[in-house]
Scaffold this active site. Structure first.
Site, short mmCIF file in Angstrom:
data_model
loop_
_atom_site.label_atom_id
_atom_site.label_comp_id
_atom_site.label_asym_id
_atom_site.label_seq_id
_atom_site.Cartn_x
_atom_site.Cartn_y
_atom_site.Cartn_z
N ARG A 127 16.53 38.91 25.73
CA ARG A 127 16.72 37.45 26.29
C ARG A 127 15.60 36.70 26.74
NH1 ARG A 127 20.94 40.84 28.55
NH2 ARG A 127 22.56 40.94 27.17
N LYS A 149 10.02 23.77 20.89
CA LYS A 149 11.22 24.18 19.64
C LYS A 149 10.62 25.19 18.98
CE LYS A 149 13.36 19.47 18.93
NZ LYS A 149 13.46 18.24 17.90
N GLU A 191 2.50 13.91 10.81
CA GLU A 191 2.87 13.97 12.32
C GLU A 191 2.14 13.05 13.07
OE1 GLU A 191 6.02 15.06 12.65
OE2 GLU A 191 6.29 17.16 11.41
N LYS A 233 3.12 13.43 22.59
CA LYS A 233 4.24 14.32 22.54
C LYS A 233 4.36 14.74 23.98
CE LYS A 233 6.22 18.01 20.49
NZ LYS A 233 6.56 18.73 19.16
N GLU A 243 16.08 17.33 24.34
CA GLU A 243 16.38 16.22 23.40
C GLU A 243 17.77 15.79 23.67
OE1 GLU A 243 14.81 16.84 19.26
OE2 GLU A 243 16.68 16.00 18.66
N ARG A 247 13.44 12.45 22.98
CA ARG A 247 12.78 13.29 22.08
C ARG A 247 13.39 13.34 20.69
NH1 ARG A 247 11.26 19.55 23.14
NH2 ARG A 247 10.11 19.73 21.16
N ASN A 251 11.52 12.74 15.61
CA ASN A 251 12.33 13.10 14.31
C ASN A 251 12.20 12.06 13.34
OD1 ASN A 251 12.87 15.90 14.80
ND2 ASN A 251 14.79 15.26 16.04
N HIS A 254 12.28 12.66 9.67
CA HIS A 254 12.59 14.12 9.35
C HIS A 254 13.96 14.20 8.87
CE1 HIS A 254 9.11 14.72 11.68
NE2 HIS A 254 9.30 15.97 11.91
N HIS A 258 13.78 16.89 5.77
CA HIS A 258 14.43 18.09 5.91
C HIS A 258 15.16 17.98 4.64
CE1 HIS A 258 13.75 18.86 10.46
NE2 HIS A 258 12.83 18.89 9.88
N HIS A 271 6.23 20.39 4.73
CA HIS A 271 6.88 19.68 5.67
C HIS A 271 6.32 18.15 5.79
CE1 HIS A 271 9.36 19.07 9.13
NE2 HIS A 271 8.15 18.83 9.90
P1 NAD Z 1 2.60 26.49 7.82
O1 NAD Z 1 2.62 27.12 8.89
O2 NAD Z 1 3.23 26.72 6.38
O3 NAD Z 1 0.83 26.64 7.40
C1 NAD Z 1 0.34 25.89 6.29
C2 NAD Z 1 -0.31 26.64 5.38
O4 NAD Z 1 -1.91 26.64 5.86
C3 NAD Z 1 -0.08 28.28 5.18
O5 NAD Z 1 -0.37 28.71 3.95
C4 NAD Z 1 -0.89 29.04 6.22
O6 NAD Z 1 -1.06 30.35 6.03
C5 NAD Z 1 -2.14 28.14 6.09
N1 NAD Z 1 -2.90 28.10 7.12
C6 NAD Z 1 -2.70 28.07 8.30
N2 NAD Z 1 -3.99 28.07 9.23
C7 NAD Z 1 -5.04 28.04 8.28
C8 NAD Z 1 -6.46 27.76 8.54
N3 NAD Z 1 -6.90 27.60 9.73
N4 NAD Z 1 -7.03 28.16 7.59
C9 NAD Z 1 -6.58 28.50 6.23
N5 NAD Z 1 -5.30 28.34 6.11
C10 NAD Z 1 -4.32 28.33 7.05
O7 NAD Z 1 2.68 24.87 7.93
P2 NAD Z 1 2.53 24.00 9.04
O8 NAD Z 1 2.15 22.77 8.21
O9 NAD Z 1 1.57 24.47 9.95
O10 NAD Z 1 3.88 24.09 9.73
C11 NAD Z 1 5.03 23.53 9.15
C12 NAD Z 1 6.17 24.33 9.84
O11 NAD Z 1 6.49 23.60 11.02
C13 NAD Z 1 7.72 23.85 9.09
O12 NAD Z 1 8.37 25.02 9.18
C14 NAD Z 1 8.23 22.86 10.07
O13 NAD Z 1 9.63 22.91 10.23
C15 NAD Z 1 7.53 23.19 11.48
N6 NAD Z 1 7.59 22.57 12.59
C16 NAD Z 1 8.17 22.71 13.68
C17 NAD Z 1 7.64 21.80 14.79
C18 NAD Z 1 8.60 22.21 16.08
O14 NAD Z 1 8.31 21.02 17.10
N7 NAD Z 1 8.65 23.39 16.51
C19 NAD Z 1 7.39 20.32 14.72
C20 NAD Z 1 6.91 20.13 13.52
C21 NAD Z 1 7.07 21.18 12.42
N1 GLY Z 2 8.85 17.96 16.12
C1 GLY Z 2 9.64 17.19 17.02
C2 GLY Z 2 9.84 17.73 18.54
O1 GLY Z 2 9.28 18.66 18.92
O2 GLY Z 2 10.83 17.35 19.01
#
Ligand code: NAD
Ligand code: GLY
Length: 366
Positions: A127, A149, A191, A233, A243, A247, A251, A254, A258, A271
């Protein structure tokens, strides 16, 4: 490059959330510094979660910094297509196998996929336990590691299973970006541009002047973009953690993005790429509604293109398919689609009050 890096001091920002306030540390060489982790870990049990690409690069440095703790590790397969409940189960299994209790701390070492999954594991294990974000992509340093998030994808919709769960701290080591592929750097810039568009026109101007330096990874320029993005942010998250209101502006692009990610199969469009095209689609619709000038649309398309991102969706996703997929968006309320749209560069609004025909025309023209 390294010398210039070494001269950049560590910066600390704060996400102001009352008793859950936490710091974002931004700088170089941070992942190996035990003093940054120590105040944010209670007890002895630490579970490091990374993936098979990032772990060989950076896990050892983090493990060394944590040598005073009982440290476990879970190495996930790499890719958006693995951000699901099946793969998440590996984290719970390892926590249970090692008898980790409610005082344990999870550490996410990787990009947004590892961060979102580790955060959700932390939100749900017994939890809720503590976790720390150690983001290693530009996208995760400017966005996903901040704000709490967490979650995973479902075959029918992106990020549809999740929870709000804030980390204890964010350790953004900009030196880790040295190994990031160019395509991933561009994805992160989507972003960054988003913050300028939503409510920081001055930052958007700065990005226009500095996009070439950002793409060339000039350390001081990159560090400034990360810090300003996180600061923008942090203000929004502090104002509306769950949100209920503003907030949702984060998006921008997005809902379209998405839909692209889901339609194309998770991992085929990154993404950030989908968000880049999605922001241009939001701009095009805003222009059709008479809200945004043609000049602003041209500037937005140009900046997105300069960052190495697509400005239009993939042609194989039809307008009808977009509408189907967008109906599963988390901003749909009482069956009404709400979109983040633009009044100008630096002024985004969330609205359900738009002409649906204009949306269909934009989708068919895109
Ligand atoms: P990712 O986590 O897939 O990383 C991108 C690629 O880079 C992967 O292949 C990873 O292994 C590689 N990588 C990571 N760090 C590295 C480094 N230092 N050197 C070499 N390779 C490296 O993608 P991302 O773009 O970081 O994140 C996208 C994800 O984040 C999506 O799932 C999206 O939905 C999510 N997201 C979440 C939020 C949130 O608020 N929680 C906001 C935006 C995006
Ligand atoms: N990436 C959108 C949020 O964190 O609200």
């Amino acid at each position: 490059m390294l010398n210039e890096r070494l001269s950049l001091p560590m910066r600390t920002l704060t996400v102001d959330l009352g008793s859950r306030t936490y710091p974002i540390y931004i700088g170089t060489g941070l992942i190996g510094n035990p003093e940054l982790y120590r105040p944010h870990i209670r007890g002895q049990q630490v579970m490091l979660v990374s993936n098979e690409t990032v772990a060989p690069l950076y896990l050892e440095a983090v493990e060394l910094a944590l040598r005073d703790y009982r440290v476990g590790r879970v190495i996930l397969p790499d890719g958006e297509q693995y951000k699901n409940l099946d793969v998440l189960d590996r984290i719970y299994t390892e926590l249970l196998n090692r008898r980790f209790d409610r005082q344990c701390t999870l550490i996410a070492l990787g990009g947004g996929v590892v961060g979102d999954m580790t955060g959700y594991a932390a939100a749900s294990y017994q939890r809720g336990v503590n976790f720390i974000q150690v983001p290693t992509t530009l996208l995760s340093q400017v966005d996903s590691s901040v704000g709490g998030k967490t979650g995973v994808n479902h075959a029918l919709g992106k990020n549809m299973i999740g929870a709000f769960h804030q980390p204890q701290c964010v350790i953004a080591d900009t030196a880790t970006l040295d190994t990031l592929p160019d395509r991933e750097l561009s994805a992160g810039l989507a972003e960054v541009i988003k913050y300028g568009l939503i409510d920081d026109a001055e930052f958007f101007d700065w990005l226009e002047d500095n996009m070439t330096a950002l793409c060339a990874r000039e350390p001081a320029v990159l560090a400034y973009a990360i810090e300003r993005s996180c600061a923008d942010k942090a203000v929004v998250v502090a104002a509306d953690e769950l949100e209920a209101g503003c907030r949702a502006l984060l998006n921008l692009g997005h809902t379209f993005g998405h839909a692209i990610e889901t339609a194309m199969g998770y991992g085929n469009w990154l993404h950030g790429e989908a968000v880049g095209a999605g922001m241009c689609m939001a701009a095009a619709l805003s222009q059709r509604l008479g809200w945004l000038s043609a000049d602003d649309v041209t500037r937005i398309d140009a900046l997105v293109a300069a960052s190495g991102l697509p400005t239009a969706p993939p042609p194989e996703v039809s307008g009808t398919r977009f509408l189907e997929l967008m109906a599963v968006d988390k901003k749909v309320l009482d069956g009404r689609l709400r979109l983040v749209l633009l009044k100008s560069i630096g002024e985004a609004v969330i609205s359900a009050d738009f002409d649906p025909d204009a949306l269909k025309q934009m989708l068919n023209a895109a």
